[in-house]
Motif scaffolding. Structure first.
Motif, PDB file in Angstrom:
ATOM      1  N   ALA A  17      86.394  21.280-101.764  1.00  0.00           N
ATOM      2  CA  ALA A  17      85.793  23.070-101.534  1.00  0.00           C
ATOM      3  C   ALA A  17      86.300  23.883-102.506  1.00  0.00           C
ATOM      4  CB  ALA A  17      86.535  22.816-100.316  1.00  0.00           C
ATOM      5  N   ILE A  18      87.390  23.533-103.707  1.00  0.00           N
ATOM      6  CA  ILE A  18      87.674  24.089-104.870  1.00  0.00           C
ATOM      7  C   ILE A  18      86.408  24.096-106.054  1.00  0.00           C
ATOM      8  CG2 ILE A  18      89.639  25.350-106.430  1.00  0.00           C
ATOM      9  CD1 ILE A  18      91.630  24.810-104.257  1.00  0.00           C
ATOM     10  N   LEU A  19      87.033  22.713-105.907  1.00  0.00           N
ATOM     11  CA  LEU A  19      85.776  22.095-106.812  1.00  0.00           C
ATOM     12  C   LEU A  19      84.551  22.655-107.432  1.00  0.00           C
ATOM     13  CD1 LEU A  19      87.385  18.480-107.601  1.00  0.00           C
ATOM     14  CD2 LEU A  19      87.470  20.125-109.191  1.00  0.00           C
ATOM     15  N   ASP A  20      84.310  22.563-105.912  1.00  0.00           N
ATOM     16  CA  ASP A  20      82.171  22.853-105.724  1.00  0.00           C
ATOM     17  C   ASP A  20      82.023  24.230-105.832  1.00  0.00           C
ATOM     18  OD1 ASP A  20      81.798  20.533-105.095  1.00  0.00           O
ATOM     19  OD2 ASP A  20      82.407  21.274-102.303  1.00  0.00           O
ATOM     20  N   ALA A  21      83.338  25.526-105.400  1.00  0.00           N
ATOM     21  CA  ALA A  21      83.117  26.863-105.792  1.00  0.00           C
ATOM     22  C   ALA A  21      83.624  26.763-107.161  1.00  0.00           C
ATOM     23  CB  ALA A  21      84.590  27.439-105.000  1.00  0.00           C
ATOM     24  N   GLN A  22      84.062  26.064-107.160  1.00  0.00           N
ATOM     25  CA  GLN A  22      84.123  26.521-109.451  1.00  0.00           C
ATOM     26  C   GLN A  22      82.820  26.185-109.677  1.00  0.00           C
ATOM     27  OE1 GLN A  22      88.016  25.168-111.623  1.00  0.00           O
ATOM     28  NE2 GLN A  22      86.532  23.669-112.309  1.00  0.00           N
ATOM     29  N   ALA A  23      82.007  24.924-109.473  1.00  0.00           N
ATOM     30  CA  ALA A  23      80.478  24.344-110.233  1.00  0.00           C
ATOM     31  C   ALA A  23      79.981  25.751-109.672  1.00  0.00           C
ATOM     32  CB  ALA A  23      81.145  23.059-109.393  1.00  0.00           C
ATOM     33  N   ARG A  24      79.806  26.236-108.645  1.00  0.00           N
ATOM     34  CA  ARG A  24      78.924  27.455-108.598  1.00  0.00           C
ATOM     35  C   ARG A  24      79.689  28.675-109.151  1.00  0.00           C
ATOM     36  NH1 ARG A  24      80.428  25.605-103.122  1.00  0.00           N
ATOM     37  NH2 ARG A  24      81.917  27.639-102.572  1.00  0.00           N
ATOM     38  N   GLY A  25      80.547  28.516-110.011  1.00  0.00           N
ATOM     39  CA  GLY A  25      80.975  29.638-110.438  1.00  0.00           C
ATOM     40  C   GLY A  25      81.600  30.730-109.751  1.00  0.00           C
ATOM     41  N   ASP A  26      82.503  30.799-108.905  1.00  0.00           N
ATOM     42  CA  ASP A  26      82.722  30.974-107.393  1.00  0.00           C
ATOM     43  C   ASP A  26      84.178  31.282-108.163  1.00  0.00           C
ATOM     44  OD1 ASP A  26      80.089  31.331-106.134  1.00  0.00           O
ATOM     45  OD2 ASP A  26      80.500  29.967-104.742  1.00  0.00           O
ATOM     46  N   ILE A  27      84.532  30.456-108.618  1.00  0.00           N
ATOM     47  CA  ILE A  27      85.913  30.065-109.304  1.00  0.00           C
ATOM     48  C   ILE A  27      86.268  31.991-110.757  1.00  0.00           C
ATOM     49  CG2 ILE A  27      88.380  29.526-109.575  1.00  0.00           C
ATOM     50  CD1 ILE A  27      87.890  28.774-107.006  1.00  0.00           C
ATOM     51  N   HIS A  28      86.513  33.010-109.976  1.00  0.00           N
ATOM     52  CA  HIS A  28      86.504  33.847-111.783  1.00  0.00           C
ATOM     53  C   HIS A  28      88.046  33.572-112.500  1.00  0.00           C
ATOM     54  CE1 HIS A  28      82.334  34.888-109.799  1.00  0.00           C
ATOM     55  NE2 HIS A  28      83.199  35.215-109.100  1.00  0.00           N
ATOM     56  N   GLY A  52      85.379  15.835-113.452  1.00  0.00           N
ATOM     57  CA  GLY A  52      86.343  15.513-114.577  1.00  0.00           C
ATOM     58  C   GLY A  52      87.324  16.450-115.152  1.00  0.00           C
ATOM     59  N   VAL A  53      88.093  15.712-114.201  1.00  0.00           N
ATOM     60  CA  VAL A  53      89.131  17.109-113.746  1.00  0.00           C
ATOM     61  C   VAL A  53      90.118  15.601-114.071  1.00  0.00           C
ATOM     62  CG1 VAL A  53      91.327  18.425-112.434  1.00  0.00           C
ATOM     63  CG2 VAL A  53      88.528  19.133-112.479  1.00  0.00           C
ATOM     64  N   PRO A  54      91.854  15.975-114.423  1.00  0.00           N
ATOM     65  CA  PRO A  54      92.929  15.368-115.060  1.00  0.00           C
ATOM     66  C   PRO A  54      93.261  14.454-113.871  1.00  0.00           C
ATOM     67  CG  PRO A  54      92.832  16.388-116.873  1.00  0.00           C
ATOM     68  CD  PRO A  54      91.579  16.857-116.148  1.00  0.00           C
ATOM     69  N   GLY A  55      93.327  13.445-113.559  1.00  0.00           N
ATOM     70  CA  GLY A  55      94.830  13.033-111.709  1.00  0.00           C
ATOM     71  C   GLY A  55      95.708  12.446-112.071  1.00  0.00           C
ATOM     72  N   VAL A  56      96.618  12.709-112.056  1.00  0.00           N
ATOM     73  CA  VAL A  56      98.483  12.157-112.368  1.00  0.00           C
ATOM     74  C   VAL A  56      98.440  12.247-110.716  1.00  0.00           C
ATOM     75  CG1 VAL A  56      98.681  13.381-114.610  1.00  0.00           C
ATOM     76  CG2 VAL A  56      99.558  13.991-112.300  1.00  0.00           C
ATOM     77  N   VAL A  57      99.804  10.859-110.552  1.00  0.00           N
ATOM     78  CA  VAL A  57     100.181  10.752-109.720  1.00  0.00           C
ATOM     79  C   VAL A  57     102.083  11.101-109.861  1.00  0.00           C
ATOM     80  CG1 VAL A  57     101.179   8.409-108.459  1.00  0.00           C
ATOM     81  CG2 VAL A  57      98.683   8.668-109.461  1.00  0.00           C
ATOM     82  N   ARG A  58     102.778  11.393-108.890  1.00  0.00           N
ATOM     83  CA  ARG A  58     104.023  11.972-109.336  1.00  0.00           C
ATOM     84  C   ARG A  58     104.105  11.437-107.825  1.00  0.00           C
ATOM     85  NH1 ARG A  58     102.753  11.939-113.669  1.00  0.00           N
ATOM     86  NH2 ARG A  58     103.218  13.082-115.486  1.00  0.00           N
ATOM     87  N   PRO A 186      89.355  28.830-101.742  1.00  0.00           N
ATOM     88  CA  PRO A 186      88.408  29.639-102.968  1.00  0.00           C
ATOM     89  C   PRO A 186      87.996  30.660-103.195  1.00  0.00           C
ATOM     90  CG  PRO A 186      87.132  27.243-101.757  1.00  0.00           C
ATOM     91  CD  PRO A 186      87.838  27.965-100.858  1.00  0.00           C
ATOM     92  N   ARG A 187      87.998  31.074-101.836  1.00  0.00           N
ATOM     93  CA  ARG A 187      88.170  32.677-101.810  1.00  0.00           C
ATOM     94  C   ARG A 187      89.170  33.166-102.507  1.00  0.00           C
ATOM     95  NH1 ARG A 187      86.390  35.185 -96.758  1.00  0.00           N
ATOM     96  NH2 ARG A 187      84.830  34.360 -96.913  1.00  0.00           N
ATOM     97  N   ALA A 188      90.447  32.774-102.066  1.00  0.00           N
ATOM     98  CA  ALA A 188      92.538  32.894-102.198  1.00  0.00           C
ATOM     99  C   ALA A 188      92.734  32.756-103.719  1.00  0.00           C
ATOM    100  CB  ALA A 188      92.937  32.551-100.950  1.00  0.00           C
ATOM    101  N   VAL A 189      91.782  31.318-103.773  1.00  0.00           N
ATOM    102  CA  VAL A 189      92.530  31.353-105.909  1.00  0.00           C
ATOM    103  C   VAL A 189      91.339  31.525-106.517  1.00  0.00           C
ATOM    104  CG1 VAL A 189      91.435  29.122-107.134  1.00  0.00           C
ATOM    105  CG2 VAL A 189      92.221  28.431-104.770  1.00  0.00           C
TER     106      VAL A 189
END
Length: 209
Positions: A17-28, A52-58, A186-189
């Motif tokens: 949901a966050i990644l989709d919002a970012q792709a739409r330009g909704d994360i300012h 295309g976001v780096p993913g790491v495991v901890r 996404p809105r809170a982010v």
């Protein structure tokens, strides 16, 4: 630009949901710069890869203690210049020291209207099972800042969702995700990244326009 780290353990629908919002330009004024998973088999890592976001495991079990795990995770996030941490189905407890290091910079989404059905033991389907057992007619989701008390941090936003007579925990979970979690988080982010959230000394969150 605020660097965002999303911490995950499972499927990653809230991450999506966050990644989709970012792709739409909704994360300012913010971008997801890393996804950290406590589970090397989490599908959320595939979602990060596709975006295309780096993913790491901890993994907590790779450290001698919970405190050591939290210190190592905090150091990693600081090295990445992370300004906001988002817990999106992250199933590992973060200790008090970690929470203080990132005070009012950690956001979590919880699948109920806090203070109902929250705290230790209330996560995932357990929350919806408890809501149905209680017979509530309305449930929902809450986005809040994280402190050392489970689900006890300052509330940013809430959204109500109706409970239907034939709901199962699984059906209710999907409705709460679609109608509340995936909208609120996404809105809170974005509000955080825009500098529009402030927390008073009494723990009340104000949103400026």
């Amino acid at each position: 630009m605020v660097n965002i780290a999303v911490l995950v353990s499972g499927g990653g629908t809230n991450l999506q949901a966050i990644l989709d919002a970012q792709a739409r330009g909704d994360i300012h004024n913010g971008r997801v710069s890393v996804v950290v998973s406590s589970n090397d088999k989490a599908y959320a890592l595939e979602r990060a890869k596709q975006a295309g976001v780096p993913g790491v495991v901890r993994r907590k079990k790779d450290y001698a203690s919970g405190a050591e795990y939290c210190r190592a995770l905090a150091q990693f996030l600081q090295e990445q210049d992370i300004g906001l941490i988002v817990l999106a189905g992250f199933m590992t407890v973060l200790d008090e020291e970690f929470c203080k290091n990132f005070e009012n910079r950690i956001i979590n989404v919880h699948p109920s209207l806090i203070p109902s059905f929250c705290g230790d033991g209330f996560y995932g389907l357990h929350v919806h099972e408890a809501a149905l057992e209680k017979g509530v007619k309305v449930t929902g989701a809450t986005v809040h800042f994280v402190n050392a008390i489970t689900d006890g941090g300052p509330i940013i936003a809430q959204k109500a969702v109706a409970v239907e007579p034939d709901d199962t925990p699984e059906i209710l979970q999907k409705r709460v995700m679609a109608q509340a979690e995936h909208i609120l988080l996404p809105r809170a982010v974005s509000l955080f990244c825009e500098g529009k959230l402030s927390v008073s000394d009494s723990g009340i969150v104000s949103i400026s326009e």
